[in-house]
Design an enzyme around this catalytic site. Structure first.
Site, PDB file in Angstrom:
ATOM      1  N   GLU A   1       0.798  -1.240   0.000  1.00 22.80           N
ATOM      2  CA  GLU A   1       0.000   0.000   0.000  1.00 22.80           C
ATOM      3  C   GLU A   1       0.824   1.280   0.000  1.00 22.80           C
ATOM      4  O   GLU A   1       0.562   2.190   0.786  1.00 22.80           O
ATOM      5  CB  GLU A   1      -0.971  -0.023   1.201  1.00 22.80           C
ATOM      6  CG  GLU A   1      -1.899  -1.214   1.156  1.00 22.80           C
ATOM      7  CD  GLU A   1      -2.827  -1.326   2.372  1.00 22.80           C
ATOM      8  OE1 GLU A   1      -2.852  -0.398   3.193  1.00 22.80           O
ATOM      9  OE2 GLU A   1      -3.534  -2.342   2.475  1.00 22.80           O
TER      10      GLU A   1
ATOM     11  N   ASN B   1       1.976  -5.107  -3.162  1.00 20.94           N
ATOM     12  CA  ASN B   1       0.574  -5.414  -2.873  1.00 20.94           C
ATOM     13  C   ASN B   1      -0.197  -4.132  -2.577  1.00 20.94           C
ATOM     14  O   ASN B   1       0.292  -3.274  -1.836  1.00 20.94           O
ATOM     15  CB  ASN B   1       0.543  -6.337  -1.637  1.00 20.94           C
ATOM     16  CG  ASN B   1      -0.821  -6.892  -1.321  1.00 20.94           C
ATOM     17  OD1 ASN B   1      -1.475  -7.471  -2.188  1.00 20.94           O
ATOM     18  ND2 ASN B   1      -1.262  -6.738  -0.082  1.00 20.94           N
TER      19      ASN B   1
ATOM     20  N   HIS C   1     -10.601  -5.980  -2.146  1.00 26.23           N
ATOM     21  CA  HIS C   1     -11.655  -5.786  -1.147  1.00 26.23           C
ATOM     22  C   HIS C   1     -12.790  -5.084  -1.896  1.00 26.23           C
ATOM     23  O   HIS C   1     -12.763  -3.869  -2.096  1.00 26.23           O
ATOM     24  CB  HIS C   1     -11.151  -4.917   0.006  1.00 26.23           C
ATOM     25  CG  HIS C   1     -10.050  -5.572   0.802  1.00 26.23           C
ATOM     26  ND1 HIS C   1     -10.255  -6.717   1.540  1.00 26.23           N
ATOM     27  CD2 HIS C   1      -8.742  -5.260   0.957  1.00 26.23           C
ATOM     28  CE1 HIS C   1      -9.128  -7.067   2.138  1.00 26.23           C
ATOM     29  NE2 HIS C   1      -8.186  -6.205   1.794  1.00 26.23           N
TER      30      HIS C   1
ATOM     31  N   GLU D   1      -6.326 -10.539  -1.202  1.00 31.10           N
ATOM     32  CA  GLU D   1      -7.123 -10.300   0.021  1.00 31.10           C
ATOM     33  C   GLU D   1      -8.614 -10.256  -0.308  1.00 31.10           C
ATOM     34  O   GLU D   1      -9.360  -9.433   0.228  1.00 31.10           O
ATOM     35  CB  GLU D   1      -6.691  -8.978   0.691  1.00 31.10           C
ATOM     36  CG  GLU D   1      -5.221  -8.923   1.027  1.00 31.10           C
ATOM     37  CD  GLU D   1      -4.798  -7.664   1.773  1.00 31.10           C
ATOM     38  OE1 GLU D   1      -5.670  -6.943   2.298  1.00 31.10           O
ATOM     39  OE2 GLU D   1      -3.584  -7.402   1.813  1.00 31.10           O
TER      40      GLU D   1
ATOM     41  N   ASP E   1     -12.385 -10.210  -0.619  1.00 30.55           N
ATOM     42  CA  ASP E   1     -13.650 -10.308   0.099  1.00 30.55           C
ATOM     43  C   ASP E   1     -14.628  -9.372  -0.594  1.00 30.55           C
ATOM     44  O   ASP E   1     -14.223  -8.412  -1.249  1.00 30.55           O
ATOM     45  CB  ASP E   1     -13.539 -10.042   1.615  1.00 30.55           C
ATOM     46  CG  ASP E   1     -12.782  -8.774   1.997  1.00 30.55           C
ATOM     47  OD1 ASP E   1     -12.659  -7.861   1.148  1.00 30.55           O
ATOM     48  OD2 ASP E   1     -12.329  -8.677   3.148  1.00 30.55           O
TER      49      ASP E   1
HETATM   50  O1  9MR Z   1      -7.314  -7.968   8.576  1.00 26.19           O
HETATM   51  C1  9MR Z   1      -6.371  -7.146   9.224  1.00 26.19           C
HETATM   52  C2  9MR Z   1      -6.948  -6.635  10.547  1.00 26.19           C
HETATM   53  O2  9MR Z   1      -7.081  -7.722  11.442  1.00 26.19           O
HETATM   54  C3  9MR Z   1      -6.058  -5.574  11.127  1.00 26.19           C
HETATM   55  O3  9MR Z   1      -6.679  -5.014  12.269  1.00 26.19           O
HETATM   56  C4  9MR Z   1      -5.807  -4.502  10.095  1.00 26.19           C
HETATM   57  C5  9MR Z   1      -4.894  -3.444  10.672  1.00 26.19           C
HETATM   58  O4  9MR Z   1      -4.538  -2.497   9.736  1.00 26.19           O
HETATM   59  O5  9MR Z   1      -5.200  -5.080   8.947  1.00 26.19           O
HETATM   60  C6  9MR Z   1      -6.048  -5.981   8.327  1.00 26.19           C
HETATM   61  O6  9MR Z   1      -5.459  -6.481   7.132  1.00 26.19           O
HETATM   62  C7  9MR Z   1      -5.194  -5.520   6.125  1.00 26.19           C
HETATM   63  C8  9MR Z   1      -4.022  -6.020   5.325  1.00 26.19           C
HETATM   64  O7  9MR Z   1      -2.935  -6.272   6.175  1.00 26.19           O
HETATM   65  C9  9MR Z   1      -3.619  -5.035   4.245  1.00 26.19           C
HETATM   66  N1  9MR Z   1      -4.742  -4.682   3.406  1.00 26.19           N
HETATM   67  C10 9MR Z   1      -5.943  -4.289   4.092  1.00 26.19           C
HETATM   68  C11 9MR Z   1      -6.340  -5.346   5.126  1.00 26.19           C
HETATM   69  C12 9MR Z   1      -7.662  -5.007   5.747  1.00 26.19           C
HETATM   70  O8  9MR Z   1      -7.581  -3.809   6.486  1.00 26.19           O
END
Ligand code: 9MR
Length: 451
Positions: free
Chosen positions: A158, A200, A236, A263, A265
């Site tokens: 990101e 990513n 997402h 990722e 969903d």
């Molecule tokens: O799913 C993850 C969640 O449990 C955490 O609290 C969050 C913190 O930033 O990160 C989530 O995973 C993220 C991933 O690492 C990167 N892309 C976005 C995902 C969803 O927020």
């Protein structure tokens, strides 16, 4: 599990009526009954993000062990988890995810070495060259700890800004200099030469300014020999899928990187099953799309509270979206997609494997003084258990790095042996490895020896 292709011979009348009914016949005779096995029919994986804290939940692990052949740690390999204080590393929960994946015979995607979020507080307060060296040390240490065990790392997560500019996101890492991303990729390659190295991001799932910015970075890295092997599209999604989703994946593949859905969903709504199937079909239609990961297992495991965006309900039952993904995977049949692999400058034709055994083909991304070669190793009509690819480098060419294989020799006659996670190839499936070298890349078709 090896899926043996079997083709059904139908009378013309029966075939016509079946086609008229709109039923996809290919692969249905021996359709695989889990996500992982059905993805494996075309050499792909189907994975899930998993959480160490849920591994004691029997319903959760039951679905995980049954359905998936790749895992990604949802949080356990992030910077705040792995280096809670500077220079002091904690791999307890990351290793739990790794071991779960190993016990399943699954690929493990590493996520994520550097990111502006989920940094430990000590890193958040650093800047400039102090932060840069701490960040690169972090990449080196974590990639070294997991060396040889990780299929693909999200090296940087990101780093591009939302909105119309197509530029980088501001962050403490970005403020250390625009080259922080390539420094991270170089450090990751040096630490674990066999892991595929991915960039990513989210909101890059269609053709837009942000995804074009990422694509331009990939092209620049390829042109300058910065090691990058793959781009992850988080996906997402809301209730729709961008109309150019597949063509966006394809333009990255054409730039010489693998693409992965990392990722996935999808908000629950009338279209959820359709959107899931659309994403699956898009990946299957892009030969360098190597797999799909959903971001959790049951709706109750999702970070998107209340949106019910996953393939299993809170009780672990399969949802309509599950069935649509499974059907899309099985409809692709037991062979690889037929879309052309890449438009890299030089591509040797794939020699069709005769009977069992394997074949290899090379695509080159070449510049003045160097090249990156991607070698596809394809199984014939039987599964392959171990492979060796041999070729001769032209005079003046020497290997500088190799990934997803181990080499014997680095100039002249060289050979490449599979690593632990890519030695087994299903009948009709394929895997890929790569190498970078000086001078001019190899011409012709490499030899492949199975076993
Ligand atoms: O799913 C993850 C969640 O449990 C955490 O609290 C969050 C913190 O930033 O990160 C989530 O995973 C993220 C991933 O690492 C990167 N892309 C976005 C995902 C969803 O927020």
């Amino acid at each position: 599990m090896t899926i043996r292709p079997r083709f059904v011979v139908l009378s013309a009348a029966v075939a016509a009526s079946v086609l008229a009914a709109g039923i996809a016949m290919i692969g249905t005779a021996d359709a695989a009954s889990t996500l992982g096995a059905s993805a494996a029919q075309s050499g792909r994986y189907f994975g899930a993000a998993i959480a160490a804290g849920r591994l004691s939940d029997g319903t959760y692990t039951g679905i995980l062990n049954r359905e998936f052949n790749s895992v990604t740690p949802e949080n356990e390999m992030k910077w705040d988890a792995t280096e809670p204080s500077r220079g002091s590393f904690n791999y307890t929960n990351g290793d739990r995810i790794l071991n779960q994946g190993v016990s399943m015979g699954a690929k493990v995607r590493g996520h994520a070495l550097l990111w502006h979020a989920q940094q430990p507080s000590w890193a958040q307060s650093l800047s400039g060259s102090t932060l840069r060296s701490a960040a690169i040390n972090h990449v080196t240490q974590v990639a070294t700890h997991y060396k040889g065990k990780i299929y693909a790392w999200d090296v940087v997560n990101e780093a591009f800004a939302d909105g119309g500019g197509g530029g980088r996101r501001d962050s403490n890492l970005q403020r250390t200099g625009n080259d922080w991303i390539e420094a991270a990729f170089r450090a990751a390659r040096a630490a674990d030469p066999n892991a595929k190295l991915c960039y990513n991001d989210y909101n890059t799932d269609g053709v837009n300014a942000k995804s074009t910015g990422v694509l331009n970075m990939v092209k620049d890295f390829k042109a300058r020999g910065v090691p990058i092997d793959c781009v992850g599209f988080q996906s997402h999604l809301g209730t729709g899928i961008p109309g150019d989703y597949q063509s966006n994946l394809q333009r990255f593949a054409d730039a010489g990187v693998d693409v992965q859905i990392t990722e996935l969903d999808v908000a629950q709504g009338g279209n959820q099953a359709t959107v899931y199937a659309g994403v699956t079909r898009a990946c299957l239609a892009v030969s360098r799309c190597t797999g799909i990961t959903v971001w959790g297992i049951r709706d109750s495991d999702s970070w998107r509270t209340g949106e019910n965006p996953l393939l299993f309900d809170n009780s672990g039952n399969k949802k309509a979206a599950y069935t649509s993904v499974l059907n899309a995977l099985n409809a692709a049949g037991p062979t690889n997609p037929t879309t052309s692999p890449t438009t890299s400058p030089t591509t040797t034709p794939t020699t069709p494997p005769v009977g069992g055994g394997c074949s290899a083909s090379t695509s080159l991304n070449q510049w003045n003084g160097g090249y990156v070669a991607t070698v596809r190793v394809a199984a014939g009509s039987s599964a392959v258990n171990g492979w060796t690819v041999s070729l001769t480098l032209p005079s003046g060419s020497a290997l500088t790095s190799v990934w997803s294989a181990t080499n014997t020799g680095s100039s002249g006659a060289v050979s490449f042996r599979n690593v632990s996670y890519n030695g087994q190839i299903a009948a009709g499936g394929y895997t890929e490895f790569g190498f970078q070298g000086t001078g001019t890349g190899p011409a012709g078709t490499p030899a492949c020896q199975a076993g």
